[in-house]
Design a protein around this motif. Structure first.
Motif, mmCIF file in Angstrom:
data_model
loop_
_atom_site.group_PDB
_atom_site.id
_atom_site.type_symbol
_atom_site.label_atom_id
_atom_site.label_comp_id
_atom_site.label_asym_id
_atom_site.label_seq_id
_atom_site.Cartn_x
_atom_site.Cartn_y
_atom_site.Cartn_z
ATOM 1 N N VAL A 1 1.052 -1.198 -0.009
ATOM 2 C CA VAL A 1 0.006 -0.022 0.088
ATOM 3 C C VAL A 1 0.766 1.340 -0.029
ATOM 4 N N MET A 2 0.291 2.329 -0.381
ATOM 5 C CA MET A 2 1.143 3.481 -0.430
ATOM 6 C C MET A 2 1.086 4.174 0.684
ATOM 7 N N VAL A 3 -0.244 4.060 1.175
ATOM 8 C CA VAL A 3 -0.391 4.715 2.661
ATOM 9 C C VAL A 3 -1.280 3.872 3.687
ATOM 10 N N ASP A 4 -0.659 3.720 4.857
ATOM 11 C CA ASP A 4 -1.439 3.046 5.885
ATOM 12 C C ASP A 4 -1.841 4.160 6.989
ATOM 13 N N ARG A 5 -3.394 4.227 6.879
ATOM 14 C CA ARG A 5 -4.068 5.445 7.591
ATOM 15 C C ARG A 5 -4.355 4.908 9.068
ATOM 16 N N GLY A 6 -4.429 3.691 9.205
ATOM 17 C CA GLY A 6 -4.682 3.277 10.692
ATOM 18 C C GLY A 6 -6.185 3.062 10.516
ATOM 19 N N HIS A 7 -6.814 2.727 11.662
ATOM 20 C CA HIS A 7 -8.097 2.414 12.041
ATOM 21 C C HIS A 7 -8.685 0.857 11.549
ATOM 22 N N ARG A 8 -7.545 0.008 11.688
ATOM 23 C CA ARG A 8 -7.898 -1.419 11.185
ATOM 24 C C ARG A 8 -8.997 -2.117 12.117
ATOM 25 N N GLU A 9 -9.950 -2.643 11.336
ATOM 26 C CA GLU A 9 -10.967 -3.400 12.089
ATOM 27 C C GLU A 9 -10.801 -4.823 11.911
ATOM 28 N N LEU A 10 -9.872 -5.371 11.445
ATOM 29 C CA LEU A 10 -9.325 -6.779 10.994
ATOM 30 C C LEU A 10 -7.876 -6.723 11.246
ATOM 31 N N PRO A 11 -7.293 -7.976 11.447
ATOM 32 C CA PRO A 11 -5.839 -7.990 11.451
ATOM 33 C C PRO A 11 -4.969 -8.173 10.475
ATOM 34 N N ILE A 12 -5.122 -7.315 9.645
ATOM 35 C CA ILE A 12 -4.494 -7.373 8.320
ATOM 36 C C ILE A 12 -3.611 -6.022 8.350
ATOM 37 N N GLN A 13 -1.966 -6.517 7.943
ATOM 38 C CA GLN A 13 -1.217 -5.614 7.944
ATOM 39 C C GLN A 13 -0.509 -5.457 6.430
ATOM 40 N N PRO A 14 0.056 -4.476 5.938
ATOM 41 C CA PRO A 14 0.619 -4.572 4.718
ATOM 42 C C PRO A 14 2.143 -4.827 4.725
ATOM 43 N N ASP A 15 2.576 -5.538 4.029
ATOM 44 C CA ASP A 15 4.001 -5.995 3.885
ATOM 45 C C ASP A 15 4.875 -5.025 3.283
ATOM 46 N N PHE A 16 4.441 -4.363 2.625
ATOM 47 C CA PHE A 16 5.168 -3.154 1.878
ATOM 48 C C PHE A 16 4.303 -1.829 2.141
ATOM 49 N N CYS A 17 4.851 -0.729 2.737
ATOM 50 C CA CYS A 17 4.112 0.548 3.007
ATOM 51 C C CYS A 17 4.798 1.704 2.591
ATOM 52 N N GLY A 18 4.397 2.571 1.832
ATOM 53 C CA GLY A 18 5.073 3.725 1.497
ATOM 54 C C GLY A 18 4.954 4.670 2.548
ATOM 55 N N ARG A 19 4.074 5.087 3.207
ATOM 56 C CA ARG A 19 4.032 6.012 4.480
ATOM 57 C C ARG A 19 2.822 5.737 5.202
ATOM 58 N N LEU A 20 3.066 5.828 6.677
ATOM 59 C CA LEU A 20 2.284 5.689 7.665
ATOM 60 C C LEU A 20 1.609 6.974 8.115
ATOM 61 N N VAL A 21 0.368 7.207 7.704
ATOM 62 C CA VAL A 21 -0.294 8.710 7.993
ATOM 63 C C VAL A 21 -1.337 8.467 9.001
ATOM 64 N N PRO A 22 -1.005 8.491 10.278
ATOM 65 C CA PRO A 22 -2.240 8.827 11.103
ATOM 66 C C PRO A 22 -3.350 9.676 10.905
#
Length: 187
Positions: free
Chosen positions: A140-161
């Motif tokens: 994913v390019m951006v992980d913005r949080g707020h997950r409802e399921l236990p799924i996480q990216p293996d590759f992430c461009g930027r974490l943006v809360p």
């Protein structure tokens, strides 16, 4: 050195990644993907509509520059596998396009933003209707949080809360006429 994001003329739209930042991030992500595969000829990028498809095309171009051969790419629309259609609504369904059989392939699902994780869960469900790859990873390019399921990216461009009322917009020159990642504020 990280520079603070610049606000655009529309104060609701805040630049998170400039065009140059986005290009560097795509190069980094492509390198990380190549480091994680045994045979780049077995790699298959599957973009999740809508911006994941465009991002997969850009990523495939970068991967080709790095490994010297074309990378297979396609799209996977998980709309009919979602468990939250009544909440998020529907958009026009796009055809799933697989350039080859997925059996034994190393897949990278590509999406612009990960939020609750429900789109990715639906994509994994949809993927099983097409076969069984050897490996599935998520970029994913951006992980913005707020997950409802236990799924996480293996590759992430930027974490943006973000807060739940904000959104993230990935713009790519091929589809939007500009490159960048923007935080769209509520209001």
């Amino acid at each position: 050195m990280n520079t603070p994001p610049a606000a655009s003329s529309d104060q609701r739209r805040l630049e998170i990644l400039s065009a140059d930042d986005l290009a560097r991030t795509v190069r980094r992500l492509a390198s990380q993907v190549l480091e994680g595969v045994i045979d780049s000829r077995q790699l298959l990028l599957l973009g999740i509509p809508t911006r994941g498809v465009a991002l997969a095309r850009v990523l495939a171009e970068q991967l080709q520059e790095l490994c010297g051969h074309p990378i297979d790419q396609g799209s996977l629309d998980p709309t009919f596998h979602r468990d939250d259609l009544e909440r998020v609504g529907t958009r026009l369904v796009e055809a799933t396009h697989l350039p080859s059989d997925i059996e034994g392939r190393q897949l990278v699902l590509v999406d612009d933003v990960i939020f609750t994780g429900r789109t990715v869960r639906a994509a994994l469900d949809a993927l099983h209707t097409w076969g069984r790859p050897d490996l599935v990873r998520l970029l994913v390019m951006v992980d913005r949080g707020h997950r409802e399921l236990p799924i996480q990216p293996d590759f992430c461009g930027r974490l943006v809360p973000t807060n739940r009322q904000e959104s993230i917009q990935l713009c790519l020159r091929q589809t939007d006429g500009e490159d960048g990642v923007f935080l769209i504020r509520a209001g």
